[in-house]
Design a protein around this motif. Structure first.
Motif, PDB file in Angstrom:
ATOM      1  N   ILE A  25      -8.883  -1.803   0.471  1.00 25.79           N
ATOM      2  CA  ILE A  25      -7.602  -1.990   1.244  1.00 25.79           C
ATOM      3  C   ILE A  25      -7.706  -3.160   2.008  1.00 25.79           C
ATOM      4  N   HIS A  26      -6.446  -3.597   1.943  1.00 26.46           N
ATOM      5  CA  HIS A  26      -6.086  -5.074   3.133  1.00 26.46           C
ATOM      6  C   HIS A  26      -4.992  -4.640   3.775  1.00 26.46           C
ATOM      7  N   TYR A  33       1.982  -0.698   6.804  1.00 25.05           N
ATOM      8  CA  TYR A  33       1.292  -0.535   5.293  1.00 25.05           C
ATOM      9  C   TYR A  33       1.615   1.068   5.242  1.00 25.05           C
ATOM     10  N   PHE A  35       0.780   4.109   2.737  1.00 22.57           N
ATOM     11  CA  PHE A  35      -0.150   4.390   1.766  1.00 22.57           C
ATOM     12  C   PHE A  35       0.252   5.552   1.005  1.00 22.57           C
ATOM     13  N   THR A 202       3.953  -3.388   3.197  1.00 23.60           N
ATOM     14  CA  THR A 202       3.203  -3.561   1.875  1.00 23.60           C
ATOM     15  C   THR A 202       3.048  -1.846   1.548  1.00 23.60           C
ATOM     16  N   GLY A 204       0.320   0.464  -0.634  1.00 24.17           N
ATOM     17  CA  GLY A 204      -0.750   0.643  -1.470  1.00 24.17           C
ATOM     18  C   GLY A 204      -0.728   1.934  -2.087  1.00 24.17           C
ATOM     19  N   LEU A 211      -7.444   2.957  -5.690  1.00 24.98           N
ATOM     20  CA  LEU A 211      -6.299   2.109  -5.003  1.00 24.98           C
ATOM     21  C   LEU A 211      -5.688   1.670  -6.509  1.00 24.98           C
ATOM     22  N   LYS A 213      -2.593  -0.146  -6.700  1.00 21.45           N
ATOM     23  CA  LYS A 213      -1.866  -1.384  -6.727  1.00 21.45           C
ATOM     24  C   LYS A 213      -1.535  -1.527  -5.226  1.00 21.45           C
ATOM     25  N   GLN A 214      -1.611  -2.711  -4.814  1.00 23.51           N
ATOM     26  CA  GLN A 214      -1.355  -3.291  -3.474  1.00 23.51           C
ATOM     27  C   GLN A 214      -0.316  -4.159  -3.370  1.00 23.51           C
TER      28      GLN A 214
END
Ligand code: ADP
Ligand code: MG
Length: 307
Positions: A25-26, A33, A35, A202, A204, A211, A213-214
């Motif tokens: 994860i970024h 973000y 999630f 963003t 995720g 994960l 897709k991000q």
């Protein structure tokens, strides 16, 4: 790129069964973000590892650019977290709970508690014992507690759960204020897309611990938000005309009687005229929107699509 939270092949297994599998994860500094993942997909487990509450089975976590270890106390002081339902001393008042928290965190700023109550709109009931609070009020108190110590990074696990529509709007605005005005980076988990799509920069997507897709919301909106759909029994001929006569390359043949053209501003009339002139029989041409819901459902069901 500077990341507030970065994981490298992060994995957690409970009794041999992986709840989080090799997640990278970024989370960028300054962003919100979202999630997203269904219940049981591994969101809470990942957040518990990032908050140093449980240890990874494999992989690494970097917070504020430093590797998280057993001794990362200072790093943890720079973040605020609510993981699952926030727990309070029920007999104590809201204010007493926050004051205790400040003491525990070694944070001594007299005005901080007032400011936090003001931000979450609990100023008038801060003297009530927490046992009289509704779930929504507790969620807001949890947010207040997480922000009193002015963290740089806030990690909130399903913070919208249990709130009514007005409450949802209020916390959403609060998240935006914390992000824009206070420069706090936020990680917000949810199993409902609608709760985060409006505020996330963003998203995720996690499912079965992976994960999938991000992606930045901006690129989703630019990418495939609208398309022209042509149905014809001559897809091959139509594709040839699109490319060679109209110079359109961003299209996809779906099944064998349908073509979708993305990101083109060509008027429908010109498109149909050109195709008909080339003897391509058209059954229909329609402009359609891809809903975000469809987009994410496709990722969840299909196991992910490449970025
Ligand atoms: P989410 O927060 O996305 O709903 P969780 O991270 O809570 O998902 O759970 C992911 C998976 O890990 C689930 O299958 C859950 O049952 C399992 N799990 C979570 N915590 C534990 C635990 N302490 N012991 C055993 N299994 C666990
Ligand atoms: Mg959870």
């Amino acid at each position: 790129m500077s990341y507030i939270l970065k994981t490298v092949n992060l994995t957690k297994a409970f009794k041999g069964r992986e709840a989080v599998s090799s997640v990278n994860i970024h989370i960028k500094k300054g962003e919100i973000y979202g999630f997203l993942g269904p219940n049981g997909s591994g969101k809470t487990t990942l957040m518990r590892m990032a908050a140093n509450l449980i240890k990874p089975t494999e992989g690494e976590i970097e917070i504020f650019g430093d590797k998280l270890t057993d001794k990362s106390y200072e790093v943890l002081k720079r973040m605020g977290t609510i993981i699952e339902t926030p727990v309070f001393y029920e007999k104590l008042t809201a204010r007493e709970n926050l004051e205790l928290h400040c003491e525990y965190m070694g944070y001594y700023d007299k005005g901080a508690v007032d400011k936090a109550f003001e931000l979450v709109n609990l100023k008038d009931i801060e003297k009530k014992p927490v046992k009289e609070f509704s779930l929504g009020m507790k969620q807001r108190l949890g947010i207040a507690r997480a922000i009193t110590t002015k963290p740089e990074f806030l990690m909130l696990d399903e913070p919208i759960n249990g709130l009514d529509p007005i409450g949802i709007r209020e916390v959403r605005n609060l998240f935006k204020i914390l992000n824009k005005e206070y420069g706090i980076t936020l990680l917000i988990s949810s199993h409902i897309l609608g709760e985060i799509e409006q505020i996330a920069d963003t998203i995720g997507v996690i499912n079965n611990g992976r994960l999938l897709k991000q992606v930045s919301m901006e690129s989703i909106r630019e990418e495939d938000s609208e398309y022209l759909e042509i149905t014809t029994n001559n897809c091959k001929g139509a594709a040839y005309v699109l490319e060679n006569d109209l110079g359109i390359t961003n299209f996809r043949v779906i099944e064998n009687n349908c073509i979708r053209i993305y990101g083109s501003s060509i008027p429908q009339s010109e498109l149909s005229k050109t195709l008909i002139l080339k003897d391509i029989a058209i059954d229909s041409i329609n402009r359609k929107d891809v809903s975000l819901e469809d987009y994410f459902m496709k990722i969840l069901n299909g196991g992910g699509i490449s970025a």
